[in-house]
Design a protein around this motif. Structure first.
Motif, PDB file in Angstrom:
ATOM      1  N   ALA A   1       0.841  -1.201   0.000  1.00 49.28           N
ATOM      2  CA  ALA A   1       0.000   0.000   0.000  1.00 49.28           C
ATOM      3  C   ALA A   1       0.871   1.244   0.000  1.00 49.28           C
ATOM      4  CB  ALA A   1      -0.928   0.007   1.207  1.00 49.28           C
ATOM      5  N   LEU A   2       0.662   2.092  -1.000  1.00 53.17           N
ATOM      6  CA  LEU A   2       1.326   3.388  -1.088  1.00 53.17           C
ATOM      7  C   LEU A   2       0.329   4.440  -0.609  1.00 53.17           C
ATOM      8  CD1 LEU A   2       2.915   3.055  -4.657  1.00 53.17           C
ATOM      9  CD2 LEU A   2       3.820   2.232  -2.455  1.00 53.17           C
ATOM     10  N   ILE A   3       0.655   5.098   0.479  1.00 51.34           N
ATOM     11  CA  ILE A   3      -0.252   6.029   1.141  1.00 51.34           C
ATOM     12  C   ILE A   3       0.255   7.449   0.939  1.00 51.34           C
ATOM     13  CG2 ILE A   3      -1.271   6.676   3.361  1.00 51.34           C
ATOM     14  CD1 ILE A   3      -0.522   3.762   4.268  1.00 51.34           C
ATOM     15  N   SER A   4      -0.642   8.349   0.627  1.00 52.04           N
ATOM     16  CA  SER A   4      -0.230   9.744   0.440  1.00 52.04           C
ATOM     17  C   SER A   4      -1.391  10.667   0.764  1.00 52.04           C
ATOM     18  CB  SER A   4       0.227   9.990  -1.006  1.00 52.04           C
ATOM     19  OG  SER A   4      -0.816   9.737  -1.926  1.00 52.04           O
ATOM     20  N   TYR A   5      -1.046  11.899   1.070  1.00 56.02           N
ATOM     21  CA  TYR A   5      -2.071  12.933   1.202  1.00 56.02           C
ATOM     22  C   TYR A   5      -1.603  14.168   0.443  1.00 56.02           C
ATOM     23  CZ  TYR A   5       0.973  14.074   5.234  1.00 56.02           C
ATOM     24  OH  TYR A   5       2.041  14.337   6.058  1.00 56.02           O
ATOM     25  N   GLY A   6      -2.561  14.841  -0.151  1.00 48.84           N
ATOM     26  CA  GLY A   6      -2.234  15.985  -0.991  1.00 48.84           C
ATOM     27  C   GLY A   6      -2.077  17.258  -0.179  1.00 48.84           C
ATOM     28  N   VAL A   7      -2.126  18.380  -0.860  1.00 49.62           N
ATOM     29  CA  VAL A   7      -2.005  19.680  -0.213  1.00 49.62           C
ATOM     30  C   VAL A   7      -3.290  19.958   0.566  1.00 49.62           C
ATOM     31  CG1 VAL A   7      -1.612  22.146  -0.563  1.00 49.62           C
ATOM     32  CG2 VAL A   7      -0.496  20.477  -2.060  1.00 49.62           C
ATOM     33  N   CYS A   8      -3.147  20.423   1.779  1.00 50.63           N
ATOM     34  CA  CYS A   8      -4.303  20.616   2.649  1.00 50.63           C
ATOM     35  C   CYS A   8      -5.085  21.884   2.295  1.00 50.63           C
ATOM     36  CB  CYS A   8      -3.866  20.666   4.106  1.00 50.63           C
ATOM     37  SG  CYS A   8      -2.807  22.061   4.533  1.00 50.63           S
ATOM     38  N   GLU A   9      -6.327  21.909   2.770  1.00 49.39           N
ATOM     39  CA  GLU A   9      -7.175  23.086   2.694  1.00 49.39           C
ATOM     40  C   GLU A   9      -7.612  23.462   4.107  1.00 49.39           C
ATOM     41  OE1 GLU A   9      -7.843  25.048   0.322  1.00 49.39           O
ATOM     42  OE2 GLU A   9      -7.435  23.950  -1.531  1.00 49.39           O
ATOM     43  N   VAL A  10      -7.662  24.755   4.362  1.00 47.71           N
ATOM     44  CA  VAL A  10      -8.062  25.272   5.668  1.00 47.71           C
ATOM     45  C   VAL A  10      -9.434  25.915   5.535  1.00 47.71           C
ATOM     46  CG1 VAL A  10      -7.461  26.820   7.564  1.00 47.71           C
ATOM     47  CG2 VAL A  10      -5.644  25.709   6.231  1.00 47.71           C
ATOM     48  N   ALA A  11     -10.350  25.521   6.390  1.00 42.72           N
ATOM     49  CA  ALA A  11     -11.705  26.079   6.338  1.00 42.72           C
ATOM     50  C   ALA A  11     -11.662  27.598   6.493  1.00 42.72           C
ATOM     51  CB  ALA A  11     -12.565  25.465   7.435  1.00 42.72           C
ATOM     52  N   GLY A  12     -12.275  28.296   5.540  1.00 44.84           N
ATOM     53  CA  GLY A  12     -12.300  29.746   5.555  1.00 44.84           C
ATOM     54  C   GLY A  12     -11.089  30.403   4.919  1.00 44.84           C
ATOM     55  N   LEU A  13     -10.055  29.620   4.648  1.00 47.36           N
ATOM     56  CA  LEU A  13      -8.847  30.152   3.999  1.00 47.36           C
ATOM     57  C   LEU A  13      -8.490  29.293   2.785  1.00 47.36           C
ATOM     58  CD1 LEU A  13      -6.617  30.804   7.171  1.00 47.36           C
ATOM     59  CD2 LEU A  13      -8.120  32.424   5.989  1.00 47.36           C
ATOM     60  N   GLU A  14      -9.511  28.861   2.067  1.00 45.79           N
ATOM     61  CA  GLU A  14      -9.323  27.948   0.953  1.00 45.79           C
ATOM     62  C   GLU A  14      -8.325  28.519  -0.064  1.00 45.79           C
ATOM     63  OE1 GLU A  14     -12.203  28.596   2.364  1.00 45.79           O
ATOM     64  OE2 GLU A  14     -12.941  26.614   2.980  1.00 45.79           O
ATOM     65  N   GLY A  15      -7.389  27.700  -0.456  1.00 44.68           N
ATOM     66  CA  GLY A  15      -6.397  28.077  -1.460  1.00 44.68           C
ATOM     67  C   GLY A  15      -5.154  28.740  -0.896  1.00 44.68           C
ATOM     68  N   MET A  16      -5.162  29.154   0.358  1.00 39.52           N
ATOM     69  CA  MET A  16      -4.038  29.911   0.900  1.00 39.52           C
ATOM     70  C   MET A  16      -2.771  29.056   1.005  1.00 39.52           C
ATOM     71  SD  MET A  16      -3.972  32.261   4.327  1.00 39.52           S
ATOM     72  CE  MET A  16      -2.762  33.591   4.458  1.00 39.52           C
ATOM     73  N   ILE A  17      -2.918  27.827   1.508  1.00 37.00           N
ATOM     74  CA  ILE A  17      -1.753  26.958   1.653  1.00 37.00           C
ATOM     75  C   ILE A  17      -1.263  26.490   0.282  1.00 37.00           C
ATOM     76  CG2 ILE A  17      -0.875  24.851   2.701  1.00 37.00           C
ATOM     77  CD1 ILE A  17      -1.582  27.123   4.670  1.00 37.00           C
ATOM     78  N   ARG A  18      -2.201  26.175  -0.605  1.00 31.64           N
ATOM     79  CA  ARG A  18      -1.788  25.753  -1.943  1.00 31.64           C
ATOM     80  C   ARG A  18      -1.071  26.882  -2.679  1.00 31.64           C
ATOM     81  NH1 ARG A  18      -2.461  21.760  -5.492  1.00 31.64           N
ATOM     82  NH2 ARG A  18      -3.873  20.604  -4.123  1.00 31.64           N
ATOM     83  N   ASP A  19      -1.517  28.110  -2.518  1.00 31.92           N
ATOM     84  CA  ASP A  19      -0.845  29.233  -3.170  1.00 31.92           C
ATOM     85  C   ASP A  19       0.592  29.371  -2.679  1.00 31.92           C
ATOM     86  OD1 ASP A  19      -3.126  29.785  -4.601  1.00 31.92           O
ATOM     87  OD2 ASP A  19      -3.753  31.480  -3.365  1.00 31.92           O
ATOM     88  N   PHE A  20       0.804  29.137  -1.400  1.00 33.84           N
ATOM     89  CA  PHE A  20       2.165  29.161  -0.862  1.00 33.84           C
ATOM     90  C   PHE A  20       2.981  27.993  -1.395  1.00 33.84           C
ATOM     91  CE2 PHE A  20       5.029  28.205   2.891  1.00 33.84           C
ATOM     92  CZ  PHE A  20       5.903  29.254   2.656  1.00 33.84           C
ATOM     93  N   HIS A  21       2.352  26.824  -1.448  1.00 33.00           N
ATOM     94  CA  HIS A  21       2.989  25.612  -1.969  1.00 33.00           C
ATOM     95  C   HIS A  21       3.410  25.781  -3.418  1.00 33.00           C
ATOM     96  CE1 HIS A  21       2.939  21.578  -3.834  1.00 33.00           C
ATOM     97  NE2 HIS A  21       3.195  21.083  -2.636  1.00 33.00           N
ATOM     98  N   ASP A  22       2.510  26.335  -4.237  1.00 34.14           N
ATOM     99  CA  ASP A  22       2.750  26.429  -5.676  1.00 34.14           C
ATOM    100  C   ASP A  22       3.446  27.718  -6.089  1.00 34.14           C
ATOM    101  OD1 ASP A  22       1.404  24.038  -5.824  1.00 34.14           O
ATOM    102  OD2 ASP A  22      -0.462  24.897  -6.596  1.00 34.14           O
ATOM    103  N   GLY A  23       3.487  28.732  -5.188  1.00 32.15           N
ATOM    104  CA  GLY A  23       4.070  30.029  -5.521  1.00 32.15           C
ATOM    105  C   GLY A  23       5.488  30.185  -5.013  1.00 32.15           C
TER     106      GLY A  23
END
Length: 241
Positions: free
Chosen positions: A125-147
């Motif tokens: 089993a290969l287990i993984s989790y993607g980039v998280c989302e924060v309730a009320g701040l959707e996209g903020m962590i991904r923007d930091f991850h991708d920017g």
């Protein structure tokens, strides 16, 4: 050097999200036997300990001795090992889990080692989790991850974010029903988690500090109350015939 690596392992133990018990229950149901499980690339043992209720013996293996030193006391046994050269007998394992680590392996060599060490009916089993989302701040962590962090991610990072879609074994696939990791975190928790990201490790080694610029913005947007954080949980699994 040793102290800094141990501290990194301690950060993983403190700030990395834990996996839901339902994941380990599902893995146990897929495996024909429950004598011995191996959590490979285990770091400080988050997934290893989750397997304990379901298997008579659990091994955690990692290339980093310092990461293993950060694992809290448990019933697991830990060893330093390469993924493609395990000090284990042929057909000795009922389950191999790889959580957030497969992209670092020599994948063809590891797959051959999985073939050698798994019993018939055993599961990989290969287990993984993607980039998280924060309730009320959707996209903020991904923007930091991708920017700001984009130049610092290793090329292999794309594999784990996507859930290892290109991984394959010549055995029947086991469809995972899907799940999420959900935690209620403060801004301090999130910043501690972000500081474990390999891109920030690389940036710091190069004298850059992207998290220092991002932290005040995150704290202001977050506020003082905890927020709900979700990670999509993905599993690619196969049962050896």
């Amino acid at each position: 050097m040793t102290e800094s690596l141990f501290q990194r392992g301690s950060q993983y133990q403190q700030f990395r999200p834990t996996y839901p018990p339902s994941l380990f229950q599902w893995l146990a149901k897929q495996s024909a036997g429950h004598s011995l499980a191996l959590d490979l690339g285990c770091g400080s043992g988050q997934a290893s300990r989750g397997l304990e209720p379901w298997f008579r013996q659990v091994l955690g293996a990692d290339i980093s001795h310092q990461q293993l030193l950060a694992a809290p006391s448990s019933q697991c046994h830990y060893l330093v090992s390469l993924a493609h050269h395990l000090p284990l007998a042929d057909k000795s394992l009922d389950l191999i889990t790889v959580a957030q680590a497969y992209h670092w392996f020599d994948q063809a060599a590891f797959q051959a080692e999985a073939e050698r060490t798994l019993r018939p009916g055993g599961v990989l089993a290969l287990i993984s989790y993607g980039v998280c989302e924060v309730a009320g701040l959707e996209g903020m962590i991904r923007d930091f991850h991708d920017g700001p962090l984009a130049p610092w991610w290793p090329a292999e990072r794309a594999q784990v974010v996507a859930g290892y879609p290109d991984a394959d074994m010549p055995w029947p696939a086991l469809p995972y029903p899907g799940d999420t990791i959900t935690l209620n975190w403060s801004a301090t928790d999130m910043l501690g988690y972000l500081d474990t990201w390999s891109a920030l490790v690389q940036a710091t080694r190069a004298g850059e500090c992207p998290l220092d610029d991002f932290a005040p913005t995150l704290r202001q947007a977050w506020g003082k109350a905890p927020r709900t954080v979700h990670w999509p949980l993905r599993v690619r699994a196969w049962r050896k015939q």
